[in-house]
Enzyme design. Structure first.
Site, PDB file in Angstrom:
ATOM      1  N   GLU A 193       0.551  63.316  21.243  1.00  0.00           N
ATOM      2  CA  GLU A 193       0.516  62.249  22.256  1.00  0.00           C
ATOM      3  C   GLU A 193       1.878  62.086  22.922  1.00  0.00           C
ATOM      4  O   GLU A 193       2.915  62.313  22.293  1.00  0.00           O
ATOM      5  CB  GLU A 193       0.143  60.920  21.577  1.00  0.00           C
ATOM      6  CG  GLU A 193      -1.292  60.497  21.802  1.00  0.00           C
ATOM      7  CD  GLU A 193      -1.545  59.914  23.189  1.00  0.00           C
ATOM      8  OE1 GLU A 193      -0.964  60.401  24.184  1.00  0.00           O
ATOM      9  OE2 GLU A 193      -2.340  58.965  23.269  1.00  0.00           O
ATOM     10  N   ASP A 194       1.867  61.667  24.151  1.00  0.00           N
ATOM     11  CA  ASP A 194       3.122  61.386  24.836  1.00  0.00           C
ATOM     12  C   ASP A 194       3.761  60.104  24.312  1.00  0.00           C
ATOM     13  O   ASP A 194       4.930  60.069  23.987  1.00  0.00           O
ATOM     14  CB  ASP A 194       2.902  61.286  26.357  1.00  0.00           C
ATOM     15  CG  ASP A 194       1.733  60.382  26.744  1.00  0.00           C
ATOM     16  OD1 ASP A 194       1.102  59.782  25.849  1.00  0.00           O
ATOM     17  OD2 ASP A 194       1.451  60.271  27.957  1.00  0.00           O
ATOM     18  N   LYS A 242      -3.400  63.374  30.587  1.00  0.00           N
ATOM     19  CA  LYS A 242      -2.561  64.464  31.047  1.00  0.00           C
ATOM     20  C   LYS A 242      -1.131  64.296  30.531  1.00  0.00           C
ATOM     21  O   LYS A 242      -0.365  65.234  30.513  1.00  0.00           O
ATOM     22  CB  LYS A 242      -2.521  64.492  32.585  1.00  0.00           C
ATOM     23  CG  LYS A 242      -3.875  64.596  33.226  1.00  0.00           C
ATOM     24  CD  LYS A 242      -3.731  64.320  34.749  1.00  0.00           C
ATOM     25  CE  LYS A 242      -5.057  63.856  35.285  1.00  0.00           C
ATOM     26  NZ  LYS A 242      -4.918  63.370  36.668  1.00  0.00           N
ATOM     27  N   GLY A 243      -0.798  63.078  30.105  1.00  0.00           N
ATOM     28  CA  GLY A 243       0.580  62.760  29.743  1.00  0.00           C
ATOM     29  C   GLY A 243       1.170  63.615  28.638  1.00  0.00           C
ATOM     30  O   GLY A 243       2.376  63.854  28.607  1.00  0.00           O
ATOM     31  N   ASP A 301       1.797  53.030  22.720  1.00  0.00           N
ATOM     32  CA  ASP A 301       2.178  51.758  23.330  1.00  0.00           C
ATOM     33  C   ASP A 301       1.481  50.631  22.555  1.00  0.00           C
ATOM     34  O   ASP A 301       1.961  50.220  21.511  1.00  0.00           O
ATOM     35  CB  ASP A 301       1.761  51.830  24.802  1.00  0.00           C
ATOM     36  CG  ASP A 301       2.220  50.653  25.634  1.00  0.00           C
ATOM     37  OD1 ASP A 301       3.220  50.038  25.309  1.00  0.00           O
ATOM     38  OD2 ASP A 301       1.550  50.347  26.648  1.00  0.00           O
ATOM     39  N   ARG A 347       5.505  62.904  36.737  1.00  0.00           N
ATOM     40  CA  ARG A 347       5.280  63.682  35.514  1.00  0.00           C
ATOM     41  C   ARG A 347       6.243  64.861  35.419  1.00  0.00           C
ATOM     42  O   ARG A 347       6.521  65.379  34.349  1.00  0.00           O
ATOM     43  CB  ARG A 347       3.843  64.230  35.477  1.00  0.00           C
ATOM     44  CG  ARG A 347       2.750  63.176  35.406  1.00  0.00           C
ATOM     45  CD  ARG A 347       1.418  63.864  35.114  1.00  0.00           C
ATOM     46  NE  ARG A 347       0.263  63.023  35.372  1.00  0.00           N
ATOM     47  CZ  ARG A 347      -0.235  62.135  34.514  1.00  0.00           C
ATOM     48  NH1 ARG A 347       0.327  61.964  33.352  1.00  0.00           N
ATOM     49  NH2 ARG A 347      -1.303  61.429  34.823  1.00  0.00           N
ATOM     50  N   PHE A 382       8.103  50.153  30.877  1.00  0.00           N
ATOM     51  CA  PHE A 382       7.235  51.211  31.385  1.00  0.00           C
ATOM     52  C   PHE A 382       8.092  52.407  31.794  1.00  0.00           C
ATOM     53  O   PHE A 382       8.968  52.292  32.637  1.00  0.00           O
ATOM     54  CB  PHE A 382       6.410  50.709  32.569  1.00  0.00           C
ATOM     55  CG  PHE A 382       5.332  51.680  32.956  1.00  0.00           C
ATOM     56  CD1 PHE A 382       4.139  51.732  32.246  1.00  0.00           C
ATOM     57  CD2 PHE A 382       5.526  52.565  34.001  1.00  0.00           C
ATOM     58  CE1 PHE A 382       3.154  52.642  32.581  1.00  0.00           C
ATOM     59  CE2 PHE A 382       4.538  53.484  34.344  1.00  0.00           C
ATOM     60  CZ  PHE A 382       3.350  53.517  33.632  1.00  0.00           C
ATOM     61  N   VAL A 383       7.835  53.555  31.168  1.00  0.00           N
ATOM     62  CA  VAL A 383       8.664  54.738  31.415  1.00  0.00           C
ATOM     63  C   VAL A 383       7.866  55.849  32.087  1.00  0.00           C
ATOM     64  O   VAL A 383       6.641  55.903  31.991  1.00  0.00           O
ATOM     65  CB  VAL A 383       9.293  55.273  30.106  1.00  0.00           C
ATOM     66  CG1 VAL A 383      10.313  54.295  29.550  1.00  0.00           C
ATOM     67  CG2 VAL A 383       8.229  55.596  29.060  1.00  0.00           C
ATOM     68  N   LYS A 390       6.652  52.622  21.444  1.00  0.00           N
ATOM     69  CA  LYS A 390       7.192  51.307  21.813  1.00  0.00           C
ATOM     70  C   LYS A 390       6.697  50.320  20.766  1.00  0.00           C
ATOM     71  O   LYS A 390       5.657  49.682  20.949  1.00  0.00           O
ATOM     72  CB  LYS A 390       6.637  50.877  23.177  1.00  0.00           C
ATOM     73  CG  LYS A 390       7.146  51.669  24.360  1.00  0.00           C
ATOM     74  CD  LYS A 390       6.730  50.967  25.650  1.00  0.00           C
ATOM     75  CE  LYS A 390       5.963  51.878  26.543  1.00  0.00           C
ATOM     76  NZ  LYS A 390       5.507  51.240  27.788  1.00  0.00           N
TER      77      LYS A 390
HETATM   78  P1  IMP Z   1      -1.846  52.646  24.296  1.00  0.00           P
HETATM   79  O1  IMP Z   1      -3.321  52.805  24.110  1.00  0.00           O
HETATM   80  O2  IMP Z   1      -1.493  51.301  24.869  1.00  0.00           O
HETATM   81  O3  IMP Z   1      -1.051  52.960  23.048  1.00  0.00           O
HETATM   82  O4  IMP Z   1      -1.373  53.596  25.438  1.00  0.00           O
HETATM   83  C1  IMP Z   1      -1.519  54.926  25.355  1.00  0.00           C
HETATM   84  C2  IMP Z   1      -1.460  55.624  26.678  1.00  0.00           C
HETATM   85  O5  IMP Z   1      -1.039  54.797  27.759  1.00  0.00           O
HETATM   86  C3  IMP Z   1      -0.421  56.701  26.594  1.00  0.00           C
HETATM   87  O6  IMP Z   1      -0.976  57.880  26.067  1.00  0.00           O
HETATM   88  C4  IMP Z   1       0.014  56.843  28.038  1.00  0.00           C
HETATM   89  O7  IMP Z   1      -0.838  57.721  28.714  1.00  0.00           O
HETATM   90  C5  IMP Z   1      -0.128  55.466  28.612  1.00  0.00           C
HETATM   91  N1  IMP Z   1       1.163  54.757  28.590  1.00  0.00           N
HETATM   92  C6  IMP Z   1       1.579  53.817  27.716  1.00  0.00           C
HETATM   93  N2  IMP Z   1       2.831  53.394  27.979  1.00  0.00           N
HETATM   94  C7  IMP Z   1       3.226  54.102  29.064  1.00  0.00           C
HETATM   95  C8  IMP Z   1       4.469  54.144  29.820  1.00  0.00           C
HETATM   96  O8  IMP Z   1       5.469  53.451  29.552  1.00  0.00           O
HETATM   97  N3  IMP Z   1       4.478  55.008  30.863  1.00  0.00           N
HETATM   98  C9  IMP Z   1       3.435  55.806  31.205  1.00  0.00           C
HETATM   99  N4  IMP Z   1       2.272  55.815  30.511  1.00  0.00           N
HETATM  100  C10 IMP Z   1       2.170  54.967  29.451  1.00  0.00           C
HETATM  101 MG    MG Z   2      -1.494  59.670  27.218  1.00  0.00          MG
END
Ligand code: IMP
Ligand code: MG
Length: 189
Positions: free
Chosen positions: A112-113, A56-57, A116, A178, A165-166, A144
């Site tokens: 994508e939001d 949903k982000g 990470d 959100r 973490f944001v 990040k």
């Molecule tokens: P990744 O697979 O670790 O790159 O993370 C991807 C997903 O994790 C993002 O699409 C977000 O939904 C969630 N996410 C990663 N970092 C954060 C954060 O700092 N705050 C909130 N959601 C996050």
């Molecule tokens: Mg996401």
């Protein structure tokens, strides 16, 4: 960091935890998203790209981005999950809800939001590549770099942020925050 003046114009959102810092204010978000909309429009002019938002982000970013895109395009959604409510990735990605539109032969842009660890995006790129889009690119509001576990390419990026973490502008902590019109860091103490 938003200026004192910009901070004063943000409504007093009701939070059940203090906000440690506002990293990106509403005005900066608006300006950057508008630029990204221009870049996307220039890249895809002559085509009707399919923007895929990751629920949903990614939804708040998508709805602003699409209004900054001046060429015709389609949108669709899919939902993946790996976080299960917390602040650390579990490392396992699952498709919870799939697309309704066939991506074969389409110019696809994943919206994508945040990137990470990069695990979600890597998984998504692999799943979508199999469906043979004409092109496949990534547009992410935030990245990040210090948290990256797998190298993944981002074609359009809004902001690089520190490894914290944001929340806000679509991003949640336990499904909340959100609705905030800025990107902030919660105080977990
Ligand atoms: P990744 O697979 O670790 O790159 O993370 C991807 C997903 O994790 C993002 O699409 C977000 O939904 C969630 N996410 C990663 N970092 C954060 C954060 O700092 N705050 C909130 N959601 C996050
Ligand atoms: Mg996401």
């Amino acid at each position: 960091m938003p200026t004192e003046d910009a901070l004063r114009s943000i409504p007093a959102y009701e939070l059940d935890r203090p906000m440690k810092a506002i990293l990106i204010g509403p005005d900066e978000l608006t300006a950057r998203v508008r630029e990204m909309g221009r870049q996307v429009s220039d890249t895809y002019r002559g085509s009707v790209p399919l923007l895929i938002s990751v629920l949903k982000g990614g939804v708040v970013f998508l709805t602003d981005l699409m209004r900054a895109i001046t060429i015709p395009h389609h949108i669709d959604f899919l939902q993946v999950s790996s976080y299960e409510g917390g602040t650390k990735t579990t490392g396992t990605v699952r498709i919870m809800s799939d697309l309704g539109i066939n991506v074969a032969g389409r110019d696809v842009l994943i919206v994508e939001d945040i990137v990470d660890t990069g695990l979600t995006l890597t998984y998504l790129l692999k799943q979508l590549e199999i469906r043979q889009p004409r092109s496949l690119r990534v547009c992410a509001l935030l990245s990040k770099p210090a948290a990256r576990q797998v190298d993944v390419r981002v074609d359009f990026l809004g902001f690089e942020i520190p490894n914290e973490f944001v929340v806000g502008y679509g991003l949640d902590y336990e499904e909340k925050y959100r609705n905030l019109p800025y990107i902030g860091v919660l105080d977990f103490k």
